[in-house]
Write a protein that holds these residues in place. Structure first.
Motif, PDB file in Angstrom:
ATOM      1  N   MET A 587      -3.678   3.514   3.688  1.00  0.00           N
ATOM      2  CA  MET A 587      -4.423   4.166   4.762  1.00  0.00           C
ATOM      3  C   MET A 587      -5.244   5.249   4.090  1.00  0.00           C
ATOM      4  O   MET A 587      -4.673   6.197   3.554  1.00  0.00           O
ATOM      5  CB  MET A 587      -3.477   4.843   5.756  1.00  0.00           C
ATOM      6  CG  MET A 587      -2.544   3.900   6.490  1.00  0.00           C
ATOM      7  SD  MET A 587      -3.428   2.818   7.582  1.00  0.00           S
ATOM      8  CE  MET A 587      -4.246   4.005   8.614  1.00  0.00           C
ATOM      9  N   ASP A 588      -6.553   5.127   4.136  1.00  0.00           N
ATOM     10  CA  ASP A 588      -7.401   6.081   3.444  1.00  0.00           C
ATOM     11  C   ASP A 588      -6.916   6.154   1.989  1.00  0.00           C
ATOM     12  O   ASP A 588      -6.978   5.166   1.283  1.00  0.00           O
ATOM     13  CB  ASP A 588      -7.354   7.441   4.150  1.00  0.00           C
ATOM     14  CG  ASP A 588      -8.551   8.289   3.737  1.00  0.00           C
ATOM     15  OD1 ASP A 588      -9.649   7.719   3.578  1.00  0.00           O
ATOM     16  OD2 ASP A 588      -8.385   9.505   3.591  1.00  0.00           O
ATOM     17  N   GLU A 589      -6.408   7.318   1.546  1.00  0.00           N
ATOM     18  CA  GLU A 589      -5.939   7.400   0.171  1.00  0.00           C
ATOM     19  C   GLU A 589      -4.411   7.324   0.074  1.00  0.00           C
ATOM     20  O   GLU A 589      -3.839   7.423  -1.003  1.00  0.00           O
ATOM     21  CB  GLU A 589      -6.421   8.718  -0.472  1.00  0.00           C
ATOM     22  CG  GLU A 589      -7.927   8.762  -0.714  1.00  0.00           C
ATOM     23  CD  GLU A 589      -8.404   7.617  -1.589  1.00  0.00           C
ATOM     24  OE1 GLU A 589      -7.787   7.378  -2.643  1.00  0.00           O
ATOM     25  OE2 GLU A 589      -9.373   6.934  -1.192  1.00  0.00           O
ATOM     26  N   GLY A 590      -3.751   7.225   1.219  1.00  0.00           N
ATOM     27  CA  GLY A 590      -2.286   7.274   1.205  1.00  0.00           C
ATOM     28  C   GLY A 590      -1.668   5.886   1.256  1.00  0.00           C
ATOM     29  O   GLY A 590      -2.244   4.942   1.781  1.00  0.00           O
ATOM     30  N   PHE A 591      -0.473   5.760   0.656  1.00  0.00           N
ATOM     31  CA  PHE A 591       0.224   4.473   0.653  1.00  0.00           C
ATOM     32  C   PHE A 591       1.471   4.529   1.529  1.00  0.00           C
ATOM     33  O   PHE A 591       2.158   5.541   1.588  1.00  0.00           O
ATOM     34  CB  PHE A 591       0.646   4.112  -0.776  1.00  0.00           C
ATOM     35  CG  PHE A 591      -0.507   3.764  -1.647  1.00  0.00           C
ATOM     36  CD1 PHE A 591      -1.013   2.475  -1.658  1.00  0.00           C
ATOM     37  CD2 PHE A 591      -1.096   4.727  -2.449  1.00  0.00           C
ATOM     38  CE1 PHE A 591      -2.090   2.154  -2.465  1.00  0.00           C
ATOM     39  CE2 PHE A 591      -2.169   4.417  -3.260  1.00  0.00           C
ATOM     40  CZ  PHE A 591      -2.664   3.113  -3.269  1.00  0.00           C
ATOM     41  N   LEU A 691       5.125   4.759  -6.862  1.00  0.00           N
ATOM     42  CA  LEU A 691       4.344   3.596  -7.291  1.00  0.00           C
ATOM     43  C   LEU A 691       4.085   3.651  -8.793  1.00  0.00           C
ATOM     44  O   LEU A 691       4.349   4.664  -9.447  1.00  0.00           O
ATOM     45  CB  LEU A 691       3.015   3.555  -6.537  1.00  0.00           C
ATOM     46  CG  LEU A 691       3.111   3.487  -5.014  1.00  0.00           C
ATOM     47  CD1 LEU A 691       1.718   3.390  -4.417  1.00  0.00           C
ATOM     48  CD2 LEU A 691       3.953   2.299  -4.589  1.00  0.00           C
ATOM     49  N   GLY A 692       3.551   2.543  -9.290  1.00  0.00           N
ATOM     50  CA  GLY A 692       3.324   2.415 -10.717  1.00  0.00           C
ATOM     51  C   GLY A 692       2.530   3.573 -11.330  1.00  0.00           C
ATOM     52  O   GLY A 692       2.826   4.018 -12.436  1.00  0.00           O
ATOM     53  N   ASP A 693       1.532   4.076 -10.611  1.00  0.00           N
ATOM     54  CA  ASP A 693       0.710   5.126 -11.185  1.00  0.00           C
ATOM     55  C   ASP A 693       1.238   6.522 -10.858  1.00  0.00           C
ATOM     56  O   ASP A 693       0.560   7.518 -11.066  1.00  0.00           O
ATOM     57  CB  ASP A 693      -0.735   4.983 -10.685  1.00  0.00           C
ATOM     58  CG  ASP A 693      -0.803   5.061  -9.177  1.00  0.00           C
ATOM     59  OD1 ASP A 693       0.268   5.184  -8.549  1.00  0.00           O
ATOM     60  OD2 ASP A 693      -1.917   4.998  -8.620  1.00  0.00           O
ATOM     61  N   GLY A 694       2.445   6.586 -10.316  1.00  0.00           N
ATOM     62  CA  GLY A 694       3.057   7.877 -10.050  1.00  0.00           C
ATOM     63  C   GLY A 694       2.822   8.391  -8.637  1.00  0.00           C
ATOM     64  O   GLY A 694       3.407   9.385  -8.226  1.00  0.00           O
TER      65      GLY A 694
END
Lengths: 717, 122
Positions: A587-591, A691-694
Motif C-alpha cells: 500500500m503506497d510505500e508500506g507492506f 522483509l528481505g531488504d530490512g
C-alpha cells in the motif's frame, strides 16, 4: 434410511398414478412414441430408486415390465390390449408391494409368466439351454468388475488369498491426450494410488512438445509408478476404472515381498530390458565401456532420460522395501531438550529472512545464475522449515490424558458422574501451542461438568444415562486444528444469559440478538449464569480468559448449545506459531502480510465497479455480494487510489470479505515477530515480519480487523 | 475454505434426497436439479465443482446434458459422474463419448457415492 424409504414411497405412488394415466392414453394412441418414452422412464425410476432404498422385490418385478417396454420403445413389440391389461394389473401389484401388504407371490409369478408368454408369441424370447434368455439387441455382457458395481464387494476381496502380503507392482499409466476433456484429473488418481500403499512416482515428460506447439488442453505426461501394497491388484485396477478405456495402463507384479529374500534387486539395465525399453544386445554393447551406467545409455541414445530415471526409482523403491523389512525392529528416537529445538526454530526463522533477501537481490540483479541459486536456496529453506516445524509437533493426546484425572476428581467433589471420551489424541500441534492450551481446556472442561452435567438422579429423571459424557476431540483441517469439547448436559438457556447480561448492563433490554450472538456474550468478562457460586466455577472469570488465551495463539473460540442436549465449545488453532505462509501486499510505500491460509482469491476491480464498491462498501464477487473494505481508508495510508485495485478475497468467520490493496507482491514465507509492548494493544495486527531488504511488514489479523469494522458500523448506525 | 458445491440431477426425488443427504453429511454443499434443462439453468448460479447426472430424464436427458455442459468453457473440465442401471451398458459408452468422467451403478450405497466423489473431486 427410513426417511428415504418414505420419500421413495411417496414418489412411487405419484409415478404409478401418472403411469396409469399414460397407459390409458396410450391405449387410444398406440403409436405415440413420446408417451411410450414417458412410461419407460417412469418404470425405470421406480425400478432404479426401488433398488436403492431396499425395495428389492419391487425392483426385480418392475425390471420385467421395463424389459417389455424397452421392446415396445424400440418398436419390436406393438401395443396390444393384452399388454395393457397385464401392465395395468402389474401396476396394482406394485402398489400392493409398496404398501408392504402381504405379497401375493402367486399372482406375481402369474403376471411375469403371462408377460413372458406374450413375448414368446411375438417371437422376442428364445429358448436357450433350458433357460429363458432375453434378446433385446442392445445388451452387452458386463465386463467391468469394479468394486462399485459388485453388490457384495466383500466377497471379492476375501477370495484374495494374498490379502496381507505386500506385493510390489510396476504400473505404467499413459493417459490419452484428451483425458482432461472428460473431467479427469490424473493427479487425483496418483494420489489415490499413494493412498493404497507405498508409492514412487516418476513422471515421463518426453512427449511434451515445445511451447509453441503445446495444446494446453491436452495431456502429454505419462507416469511410471512403483507401488508396494497389500491390497491386491484389483484395488489398483479400481483406481483406473473410469479411465481404462482411453488410457494405456500396464500393471505388472515385480516383487512378491511376502517371502524374505535377501537377494540384491536387479540392476538398472535388467530392469530396462525387463520393461522392454532396451534390447539385450544394446545392453551388452553399452556394458563394454565403463561409465555410470544410466549416463552411458542416455549418451548412446539407447533410451530416454525419463526411462532411466524411472528404472532407478524402481530400484531405489524396491531396495528401500527390502531394507525397510530388515530395519524395522530398530526404529528409534532421540530425546532432545526443548530449548535446543526452540533455538533451532529461531535460526530457521533467521535463515528464512536471509533467504528472502537473497531472492530479492537475485531478482533485482536479474542474473540467471544467481537466480537459479536463489531458487535452490528457497526450496531448501522451505524444506528445512517444514522439517523443523514437524520436529516441534507433539500429539495433543499428551495433555488430553491428564484431563481424565481432572474429570474424576471434579465428579467426586461435585457428586456427579461423568466420563471423559478422547478422540483424535494423535493429532499433532506445535509444542508452544500445546503448552498454552492446558489452562483454557481445563476451564472449559470444568465449566462443562459444573454447569452442564446434571446430578445423576436429575439425569435419570430426564431419561438420560446416569453417567454424563464429556467428549474431547481434536481434528486436523487444513492449516488448523479443531478441538471440540462437548458435554451431554443441560445445555445453555439463551434466556438466562440474556437476563444476566441485561442485569449487568452489558446489553440494552430491547436488543435483538440471535442465539449465536447471545452465546458469544459468555466470553465477556463478568458474566456467570451459575445460580450459585461453587468452588469450581461461576465467578465469571474464566471464559473471557479462555478467549484471550486462544486469541493470543491466533485461534478462535466458538460455542453452540441446545437446551437440554448439551453444549459444544470449539477451539480453532493454527498448526504453528513461528512461521506462516503469507501473501505480501503493498500500500503506497508500506507492506502488509495476509495469512495465506485464509486467502481465497485475488481479483481486480477497475473503474465503475471500484467506484460503486467504494461508495457502498460492498462488491460483486463472481455473482455474490460481499463486504468490501479498503485497506487504504482503514489505515489512512497516504497517496492516491490506483485506477485498478487488487482485491484480496478472504474467508472470515461470517463469510467472504474483499480487501482492496494497491499491489500484490506474492507469496512470502513469513517469520512472525511479536509486536513490542507499546503496540500490543493495536487491534487488527497479529505481529510483524522483516522483509528481505530490512523493511518491516505488518501481519494482518483478519478476524480482528473485520470485527473492528463491524463494531464501528454498529456505533455509527 | 468454503464447501464445494456438487449438483445432483435426477428426476427421482428420492434419489436426489438420498444423494443430497449423503453428500451434505460428508461436508459438501448440494444443488438439486430435476432434469437437464433445470440443471443448465442452475449452473448459472454459484460455481459447481462436480455433477451427478441421471441418464433417463424428461425434457433433456443425461447424455444431452453432459454434452451441453462440456460445451460451456467454464465447465469444460468439471467431473461429471453418470448414474446408470446395469441394463445400460451401451448408454455407459454413449455417456463416456459425450464426456462423462465416470459412472456409478444403481443401486449404490452411500459409501460408494462418497468414494466416487473422493476419486474424481479429490
Amino acid at each position: 434410511m427410513d426417511r428415504h424409504r418414505e420419500a421413495y414411497r411417496e414418489e412411487a405412488q405419484e409415478l404409478l398414478a401418472k403411469l396409469e394415466a399414460s397407459l390409458l392414453e396410450l391405449e387410444e394412441t398406440p403409436q405415440n412414441t413420446e408417451l411410450i418414452g414417458n412410461i419407460f422412464r417412469a418404470l425405470h425410476t421406480i425400478k432404479g430408486s426401488g433398488a436403492m432404498f431396499g425395495f428389492d422385490d419391487i425392483a426385480r418385478f418392475t425390471h420385467e415390465i421395463e424389459t417389455v417396454f424397452e421392446l415396445v420403445r424400440d418398436g419390436k413389440l406393438s401395443v396390444s390390449k393384452e399388454l395393457m391389461n397385464l401392465t395395468l394389473s402389474s401396476l396394482d401389484h406394485i402398489k400392493a408391494m409398496l404398501d408392504e401388504a402381504e405379497s401375493d407371490e402367486i399372482s406375481k409369478s402369474e403376471i411375469i409368466h403371462s408377460f413372458r408368454n406374450l413375448l414368446l408369441e411375438t417371437g422376442n424370447w428364445k429358448l436357450e439351454t433350458g433357460n429363458w434368455k432375453l434378446e433385446t439387441g442392445n445388451r452387452k455382457p458386463e465386463t467391468e468388475n469394479s468394486e462399485l458395481e459388485t453388490e457384495n464387494p466383500e466377497l471379492v476381496q476375501i477370495s484374495d488369498s494374498d490379502f496381507h502380503k505386500n506385493v510390489t507392482y510396476r504400473i505404467r499409466f499413459h493417459p490419452g491426450s484428451d483425458i482432461f476433456t472428460n473431467g479427469t484429473n490424473p493427479i487425483l488418481l496418483l494420489n489415490e494410488l499413494r493412498g493404497i500403499g507405498y508409492c514412487s512416482v516418476v513422471a515421463q515428460i518426453n512427449d511434451i512438445p515445445t511451447l509453441e506447439d503445446i495444446n494446453p488442453e491436452a495431456c502429454y505426461t505419462s507416469w511410471d509408478i512403483i507401488l508396494t501394497t497389500s491390497k491386491g491388484i484389483n484395488s489398483i485396477k479400481d483406481v483406473f476404472i473410469f479411465v481404462e478405456d482411453n488410457c494405456e495402463i500396464d500393471i505388472e507384479m515385480i516383487d512378491e515381498t511376502g517371502s524374505e529374500s535377501d537377494t540384491i534387486y536387479k540392476k538398472v539395465g535388467e530392469i530396462l530390458v525387463d520393461r522392454g525399453d532396451l534390447s539385450t544386445d544394446d545392453l551388452n554393447q553399452v556394458l563394454e565401456t565403463k561409465k555410470l551406467f544410466g549416463e552411458m545409455l542416455v549418451e548412446e541414445k539407447k533410451v530416454e532420460v525419463g526411462a532411466v530415471e524411472s528404472a532407478l526409482a524402481e530400484q531405489k523403491h524396491v531396495k528401500k522395501m527390502l531394507g525397510g523389512r530388515r530395519e524395522k525392529p530398530t526404529a528409534s528416537s532421540i530425546r532432545v531438550p526443548a530449548a535446543r529445538l526452540d533455538s533451532l526454530v529461531d535460526l530457521v526463522g533467521e535463515l528464512v529472512t536471509v533467504q528472502a533477501r537473497l531472492s530479492q537481490k537475485a531478482s533485482f540483479q536479474n542474473e540467471p545464475e544467481l537466480i537459479s541459486i536463489a531458487e535452490e536456496v528457497e526450496r531448501l529453506t522451505g524444506e528445512i522449515r517444514n522439517n523443523t516445524m514437524s520436529i516441534r509437533m507433539l500429539p495433543i493426546g499428551t495433555i488430553f490424558t491428564k484431563f481424565k484425572r481432572l474429570v474424576r476428581d471434579l465428579c467426586n467433589e461435585l457428586d456427579k458422574e461423568a466420563v471423559l471420551v478422547i478422540e483424535g489424541g494423535d493429532t499433532e500441534l506445535d509444542k508452544t501451542v500445546i503448552d498454552q492450551l492446558n489452562e483454557p481446556l481445563m476451564h472449559i472442561i470444568r465449566n462443562t461438568i459444573d454447569h452442564g452435567i446434571e446430578p445423576p438422579n436429575v439425569r435419570e429423571s430426564l431419561g438420560k444415562p446416569r453417567q454424563g459424557t464429556v467428549h474431547l476431540a481434536a481434528e486436523h483441517s487444513g492449516p488448523n486444528v479443531f478441538i471440540r469439547i462437548s458435554g451431554d448436559g443441560s445445555g445453555i438457556n439463551p434466556e438466562d444469559i440474556r437476563a444476566k447480561a441485561m442485569e449487568k448492563g452489558l446489553i440494552s433490554p430491547d436488543a435483538k440478538l440471535t442465539d449465536k450472538e447471545i452465546f458469544s456474550l459468555i466470553f465477556i468478562p463478568g458474566l456467570s449464569t451459575a445460580k450459585q457460586l461453587s468452588g469450581v466455577s461461576g465467578r465469571g472469570v474464566g471464559m473471557d480468559v479462555v478467549k484471550r488465551t486462544i486469541e493470543n495463539l491466533r485461534g478462535t473460540v466458538g460455542i453452540s448449545s441446545k437446551k437440554g442436549r448439551g453444549t459444544t465449545v470449539t477451539l480453532k488453532l493454527p498448526l504453528t506459531l513461528a512461521i506462516i505462509d503469507g501473501l505480501l501486499v503493498k500500500m503506497d510505500e508500506g507492506f502488509f502480510v495476509f495469512p495465506l491460509s485464509i486467502v481465497e482469491e485475488c481479483v481486480e476491480l477497475a473503474h465503475d465497479d471500484l467506484n460503486s464498491a467504494r461508495q457502498r462498501n460492498m462488491m460483486n464477487f463472481r455473482g455474490e455480494i460481499i463486504p468490501y473494505l479498503s485497506l487504504r481508508e482503514m489505515f489512512m495510508v497516504e497517496g492516491k487510489n490506483p485506477a485498478i485495485e487488487q482485491i484480496i478475497v478472504v474467508e472470515s468467520r461470517d463469510g467472504r470479505v474483499g480487501f482492496g490493496v494497491d499491489r500484490v507482491m506474492g507469496q512470502y514465507q513469513t517469520v512472525i515477530k511479536t509486536l513490542g509492548k507499546i503496540y500490543r494493544e493495536v487491534e487488527g495486527f497479529s505481529g510483524a515480519t522483516i522483509l528481505g531488504d530490512g523493511t518491516v511488514a505488518l501481519i494482518l489479523d483478519i478476524a480482528r480487523l473485520v470485527r473492528c469494522v463491524e463494531d464501528k458500523e454498529v456505533f455509527s448506525v | 475454505m468454503n464447501k464445494k458445491i456438487i449438483m445432483t440431477v435426477d428426476d427421482s426425488a428420492s434419489v436426489r434426497q438420498m444423494v443430497s443427504f449423503t453428500l451434505r453429511g460428508s461436508g459438501y454443499e448440494v444443488v438439486e436439479a430435476v432434469d437437464g434443462a433445470d440443471a443448465l439453468s442452475k449452473l448459472k448460479g454459484p460455481r459447481v465443482r462436480m455433477m451427478f447426472v441421471d441418464l433417463n430424464m424428461p425434457n433433456m436427458d443425461g447424455i444431452e446434458l453432459i454434452r451441453a455442459v462440456r460445451s460451456k468453457p467454464e465447465y469444460k473440465f468439471i467431473p461429471i459422474v453418470m448414474l446408470t442401471t446395469e441394463s445400460q451398458a451401451s448408454k455407459k459408452q454413449e455417456g463416456k463419448a459425450a464426456g462423462a468422467t465416470g459412472w456409478i451403478v444403481k443401486p449404490f450405497r452411500p459409501e460408494q457415492l462418497v468414494a466416487v466423489v473422493k476419486k474424481v473431486l479429490g
